[in-house]
Design a protein around this motif. Structure first.
Motif, mmCIF file in Angstrom:
data_model
loop_
_atom_site.group_PDB
_atom_site.id
_atom_site.type_symbol
_atom_site.label_atom_id
_atom_site.label_comp_id
_atom_site.label_asym_id
_atom_site.label_seq_id
_atom_site.Cartn_x
_atom_site.Cartn_y
_atom_site.Cartn_z
ATOM 1 N N GLN A 14 0.723 -1.158 0.117
ATOM 2 C CA GLN A 14 -0.113 0.008 -0.084
ATOM 3 C C GLN A 14 0.801 1.373 -0.020
ATOM 4 O O GLN A 14 0.607 2.362 -0.670
ATOM 5 C CB GLN A 14 -0.876 -0.033 1.145
ATOM 6 N N GLU A 15 2.032 1.090 0.759
ATOM 7 C CA GLU A 15 2.586 2.396 0.890
ATOM 8 C C GLU A 15 3.592 2.794 -0.253
ATOM 9 O O GLU A 15 3.773 3.636 -0.557
ATOM 10 C CB GLU A 15 3.644 2.426 2.312
ATOM 11 N N ALA A 16 4.475 1.772 -0.700
ATOM 12 C CA ALA A 16 5.334 1.702 -1.712
ATOM 13 C C ALA A 16 5.222 1.375 -3.027
ATOM 14 O O ALA A 16 5.854 1.471 -3.871
ATOM 15 C CB ALA A 16 6.821 1.141 -1.191
ATOM 16 N N GLY A 17 3.973 0.531 -3.080
ATOM 17 C CA GLY A 17 3.582 -0.108 -4.518
ATOM 18 C C GLY A 17 4.182 -1.637 -4.460
ATOM 19 O O GLY A 17 5.016 -2.141 -3.797
ATOM 20 N N SER A 18 3.234 -2.450 -5.245
ATOM 21 C CA SER A 18 3.580 -3.815 -5.273
ATOM 22 C C SER A 18 4.844 -4.171 -5.882
ATOM 23 O O SER A 18 5.607 -5.019 -5.744
ATOM 24 C CB SER A 18 2.310 -4.479 -5.988
ATOM 25 N N HIS A 19 5.167 -3.215 -7.325
ATOM 26 C CA HIS A 19 6.442 -3.528 -7.674
ATOM 27 C C HIS A 19 7.683 -3.735 -6.676
ATOM 28 O O HIS A 19 8.774 -4.269 -6.788
ATOM 29 C CB HIS A 19 6.940 -2.657 -8.782
ATOM 30 N N ILE A 20 7.670 -2.758 -5.609
ATOM 31 C CA ILE A 20 8.484 -2.798 -4.671
ATOM 32 C C ILE A 20 8.609 -4.221 -3.886
ATOM 33 O O ILE A 20 9.784 -4.827 -3.621
ATOM 34 C CB ILE A 20 8.483 -1.649 -3.544
ATOM 35 N N VAL A 21 7.578 -4.504 -3.706
ATOM 36 C CA VAL A 21 7.110 -5.776 -2.923
ATOM 37 C C VAL A 21 7.970 -7.009 -3.774
ATOM 38 O O VAL A 21 8.850 -7.684 -3.375
ATOM 39 C CB VAL A 21 5.833 -6.126 -2.469
ATOM 40 N N GLU A 22 7.492 -6.690 -4.932
ATOM 41 C CA GLU A 22 7.870 -8.053 -6.055
ATOM 42 C C GLU A 22 9.203 -7.933 -6.083
ATOM 43 O O GLU A 22 10.104 -9.043 -6.188
ATOM 44 C CB GLU A 22 7.385 -7.618 -7.436
ATOM 45 N N THR A 23 10.144 -6.701 -6.384
ATOM 46 C CA THR A 23 11.276 -6.891 -6.534
ATOM 47 C C THR A 23 12.303 -7.042 -5.314
ATOM 48 O O THR A 23 13.311 -7.573 -5.405
ATOM 49 C CB THR A 23 11.788 -5.168 -7.185
ATOM 50 N N TRP A 24 11.769 -6.585 -4.181
ATOM 51 C CA TRP A 24 12.628 -6.635 -3.055
ATOM 52 C C TRP A 24 12.237 -7.438 -1.984
ATOM 53 O O TRP A 24 13.067 -8.182 -1.252
ATOM 54 C CB TRP A 24 12.938 -5.166 -2.396
ATOM 55 N N PHE A 25 10.962 -7.505 -1.764
ATOM 56 C CA PHE A 25 10.439 -8.122 -0.414
ATOM 57 C C PHE A 25 10.098 -9.697 -0.549
ATOM 58 O O PHE A 25 9.971 -10.230 0.152
ATOM 59 C CB PHE A 25 9.450 -7.393 0.306
ATOM 60 N N LYS A 26 9.916 -9.888 -1.954
ATOM 61 C CA LYS A 26 9.032 -11.388 -2.069
ATOM 62 C C LYS A 26 10.249 -12.503 -1.904
ATOM 63 O O LYS A 26 9.532 -13.446 -1.028
ATOM 64 C CB LYS A 26 8.975 -11.342 -3.510
ATOM 65 N N ALA A 27 11.365 -12.327 -1.911
ATOM 66 C CA ALA A 27 12.358 -13.184 -1.411
ATOM 67 C C ALA A 27 12.754 -13.308 0.041
ATOM 68 O O ALA A 27 13.867 -13.931 0.308
ATOM 69 C CB ALA A 27 13.537 -13.539 -2.525
ATOM 70 N N VAL A 28 12.188 -12.189 0.678
ATOM 71 C CA VAL A 28 12.896 -12.106 2.077
ATOM 72 C C VAL A 28 12.028 -12.703 3.017
ATOM 73 O O VAL A 28 10.847 -12.886 3.074
ATOM 74 C CB VAL A 28 12.737 -10.506 2.304
ATOM 75 N N SER A 29 12.504 -13.622 3.966
ATOM 76 C CA SER A 29 11.762 -13.966 4.988
ATOM 77 C C SER A 29 12.081 -13.554 6.361
ATOM 78 O O SER A 29 13.069 -13.247 6.958
ATOM 79 C CB SER A 29 11.770 -15.538 4.759
ATOM 80 N N PHE A 30 11.006 -13.724 7.296
ATOM 81 C CA PHE A 30 11.030 -13.315 8.558
ATOM 82 C C PHE A 30 11.442 -14.507 9.317
ATOM 83 O O PHE A 30 10.759 -15.391 9.673
ATOM 84 C CB PHE A 30 9.895 -12.927 8.981
ATOM 85 N N GLU A 31 12.716 -14.489 9.790
ATOM 86 C CA GLU A 31 13.404 -15.807 10.145
ATOM 87 C C GLU A 31 13.092 -16.130 11.630
ATOM 88 O O GLU A 31 12.764 -17.064 12.152
ATOM 89 C CB GLU A 31 14.700 -15.741 9.897
ATOM 90 N N GLN A 32 13.135 -14.966 12.427
ATOM 91 C CA GLN A 32 13.225 -15.274 14.017
ATOM 92 C C GLN A 32 12.729 -14.039 14.756
ATOM 93 O O GLN A 32 12.921 -12.879 14.117
ATOM 94 C CB GLN A 32 14.634 -15.227 14.272
ATOM 95 N N TRP A 33 12.133 -14.235 15.686
ATOM 96 C CA TRP A 33 11.875 -12.915 16.483
ATOM 97 C C TRP A 33 11.808 -13.379 18.071
ATOM 98 O O TRP A 33 11.373 -14.419 18.705
ATOM 99 C CB TRP A 33 10.245 -12.552 16.548
ATOM 100 N N GLU A 34 12.579 -12.446 18.547
ATOM 101 C CA GLU A 34 13.016 -12.632 20.020
ATOM 102 C C GLU A 34 12.434 -11.670 20.926
ATOM 103 O O GLU A 34 13.020 -10.473 20.776
ATOM 104 C CB GLU A 34 14.483 -12.823 20.130
ATOM 105 N N ALA A 35 11.388 -11.862 21.492
ATOM 106 C CA ALA A 35 10.596 -10.920 22.168
ATOM 107 C C ALA A 35 11.504 -10.336 23.371
ATOM 108 O O ALA A 35 11.308 -9.171 23.501
ATOM 109 C CB ALA A 35 9.487 -11.508 22.883
ATOM 110 N N ARG A 36 12.325 -10.993 23.967
ATOM 111 C CA ARG A 36 13.111 -10.760 25.431
ATOM 112 C C ARG A 36 14.053 -9.590 24.692
ATOM 113 O O ARG A 36 14.285 -8.558 25.369
ATOM 114 C CB ARG A 36 13.965 -11.984 25.536
ATOM 115 N N THR A 37 14.742 -9.722 23.823
ATOM 116 C CA THR A 37 15.573 -8.314 23.128
ATOM 117 C C THR A 37 15.001 -7.758 22.132
ATOM 118 O O THR A 37 15.772 -6.996 21.591
ATOM 119 C CB THR A 37 17.095 -9.295 22.912
ATOM 120 N N ASN A 38 13.742 -7.808 21.774
ATOM 121 C CA ASN A 38 13.193 -6.853 20.831
ATOM 122 C C ASN A 38 14.005 -7.301 19.696
ATOM 123 O O ASN A 38 14.301 -6.244 18.739
ATOM 124 C CB ASN A 38 13.063 -5.814 21.199
ATOM 125 N N THR A 39 14.542 -8.544 18.981
ATOM 126 C CA THR A 39 15.181 -8.696 17.973
ATOM 127 C C THR A 39 14.420 -9.459 16.729
ATOM 128 O O THR A 39 14.028 -10.619 17.131
ATOM 129 C CB THR A 39 16.488 -9.506 18.115
#
Ligand code: ADP
Ligand code: MG
Length: 482
Positions: A14-39
């Motif tokens: 919505q903010e940057a456009g679908s082409h930005i998601v396609e080009t840059w974020f499609k192949a990125v994954s959210f691997e880990q979330w550590e709540a204790r350290t906010n990481t």
């Protein structure tokens, strides 16, 4: 985590456009979330994407991920899938966690993000274009020579061509490894050919042994037609399949050339399979090239697709400054600015203004100032043709070499006339959009082979014979005075 990432992508869309998601974020994954350290740990497909995202989207990531994860002081770590691959991070050691190529991006680390901005590309090792992987002995390829003036040094970078430039440098230092193919697209006269040559020149300087082939798609098509005629398609394929780097300019000319596409498809697969780099340029996106096989279309866009657009005023000024310097002209900032502000659809057109001014100043012995700009550019916008025609070129060449226009168009084979015809042919190819066939027809019904021979010969002579090169340069300047 998956759900949060999906939500995040929707916001980016919505903010940057679908082409930005396609080009840059499609192949990125959210691997880990550590709540204790906010990481949060994000896995990047490669270091190029990692650098680009850090430079352009870090605020976006921090803002939205922290909101989605209900925290105020999020820390983001970037890691790459191919950390152990042949190309490695050389990110500042302080930012590296031992044994893990994580880049810490906390508030206090914003300076790190900034510091990578100025040279994001050095983060991929230059040496990774492994010399051992490229053949030591090379066979000279009979293709167009690289233009030595088109280098990264002479290329001005700004917001309108930043991605294409960054990708081009990265590719030239990581042949076949980062984005393969690289597809550069954009309107005419905006720097595509310059970037292709720059990639070639860069590889040549870091690895003189590499086999580099630059070809316009037009030449490629005609060479292929000739190979069919002379039953040498196998040689043709072998020639292109053995290169380390293939730079194919203006691929839109493959449109509706089915047999060429078929052959090229196999060449591409052979190169790609052996991790040899292919770089394309085109005036349109792969999916918008009409009459292109679906499978070739998908090959063209399976790497990185990057565009070049009309530069900003600051970039135009910087480009004009470089171009003026290359011609030995020193122009004040005001003058450069004034030229840059003239309406133009491409950088080539702006360069034309500069040449026109330089020629006027040299011939009339008048300085280039605001008055000259008014006289030469502003007042003549309407009167002067913006495009150079085939007839204007023939006229110019004939006048310069003092021969008749009819002789250039004839079939006469005296040495001087042949040379003039070849120069005319070279200038037509350079300054007009006409096909080799159309050029051949205006020059006494010459076929493709003769035209290609003429182009190769003049390009070679320009490198070898400075007097002739200067003459050709002068003829080009005169185009703008007719
Ligand atoms: P295209 O292939 O996109 O039609 P070219 O690469 O031939 O355009 O560029 C046209 C002219 O503009 C060339 O002289 C080139 O050097 C110049 N040019 C284009 N972009 C830049 C840039 N960013 N910096 C310097 N020169 C540029
Ligand atoms: Mg071009």
């Amino acid at each position: 985590m998956h759900g949060i990432w999906e939500e995040f992508l929707t916001i980016v869309k919505q903010e940057a456009g679908s082409h930005i998601v396609e080009t840059w974020f499609k192949a990125v994954s959210f691997e880990q979330w550590e709540a204790r350290t906010n990481t949060a740990v994000l896995m990047m497909p490669n270091i190029f994407v990692s650098n680009w995202i850090q430079k352009h989207y870090i605020t976006l990531i921090k803002t939205h991920l922290s909101r989605l994860l209900h925290t105020t002081s999020i820390k983001i770590f970037f890691t790459c899938k191919n950390d152990n691959d042949s190309y490695k991070h050389t990110i500042r050691p302080a930012s590296l966690i031992p044994n893990k190529s994580f880049i810490a991006l906390e508030k206090s680390d914003i300076s790190l993000v900034k510091s990578t901005q100025s040279a994001p590309l050095t983060t991929i090792e230059k040496k990774s274009t492994s010399l051992t992987q490229l053949p030591r002995k090379t066979t000279r390829l009979e293709t167009t020579k690289l233009n030595e003036r088109y280098t990264f040094n002479t290329f001005v970078v700004g917001p309108t061509n930043e991605l294409a430039h960054a990708a081009a440098i990265t590719v030239s230092h990581n042949i076949g490894k980062v984005y393969n193919p690289l597809f550069i697209y954009g309107g005419t006269g905006l720097g595509k050919t310059h970037l292709l040559h720059a990639i070639g020149n860069e590889l040549k300087s870091t690895n003189p042994e590499a086999t580099i082939c630059y070809a316009t798609s037009d030449t490629f098509v005609n060479e292929f037609i000739n190979a069919i005629k002379s039953d040498k398609t196998r040689n043709f394929r072998e020639k292109y399949q053995k290169v380390d780097l293939l730079l194919l300019d203006d691929i839109q000319f493959f449109s509706h050339k089915e047999q060429t596409q078929e052959t090229f498809f196999h060449i591409f697969d052979a190169l790609h399979g052996r991790q040899k780099q292919v770089v394309f340029s085109s005036d349109t996106l792969p999916q918008n090239i009409l009459g292109l096989q679906g499978r070739l279309q998908s090959r063209l866009q399976c790497g990185l697709v990057a565009d070049v657009q009309m530069p900003t005023l600051e970039m135009k000024i910087a480009i004009l400054k470089k171009k003026a310097q290359a011609q030995g002209l020193t122009l004040e900032h005001d003058i450069l600015r004034s030229i840059a502000e003239q309406p133009a659809k491409s950088i080539r057109e702006l360069e034309g203004y500069l040449m026109r001014l330089a020629a006027f100043s040299a011939i009339s012995h008048q300085p280039i100032n605001i008055d000259t700009i008014k006289k030469i550019i502003v007042n003549t916008h309407q009167q002067r043709p913006q495009t150079i025609t085939i007839d204007a070129i023939i006229k110019s060449v004939a006048r310069h070499f003092n021969i008749a226009i009819a002789d250039i168009k004839s079939k006469q084979r005296t040495k001087q006339i042949v040379l003039c015809r070849q120069i005319a042919c070279y200038l037509m190819k350079k300054h007009t959009p006409h096909s080799l066939q159309a050029i051949g027809e205006t020059l006494g019904g010459k076929d493709h082979t003769t035209i290609i021979h003429a182009l190769t010969k003049i390009e070679k002579l320009i490198h070898q014979d400075q007097i002739l090169a200067d003459k050709i340069e002068l003829i080009q300047k005169h185009f703008y005075q007719n």
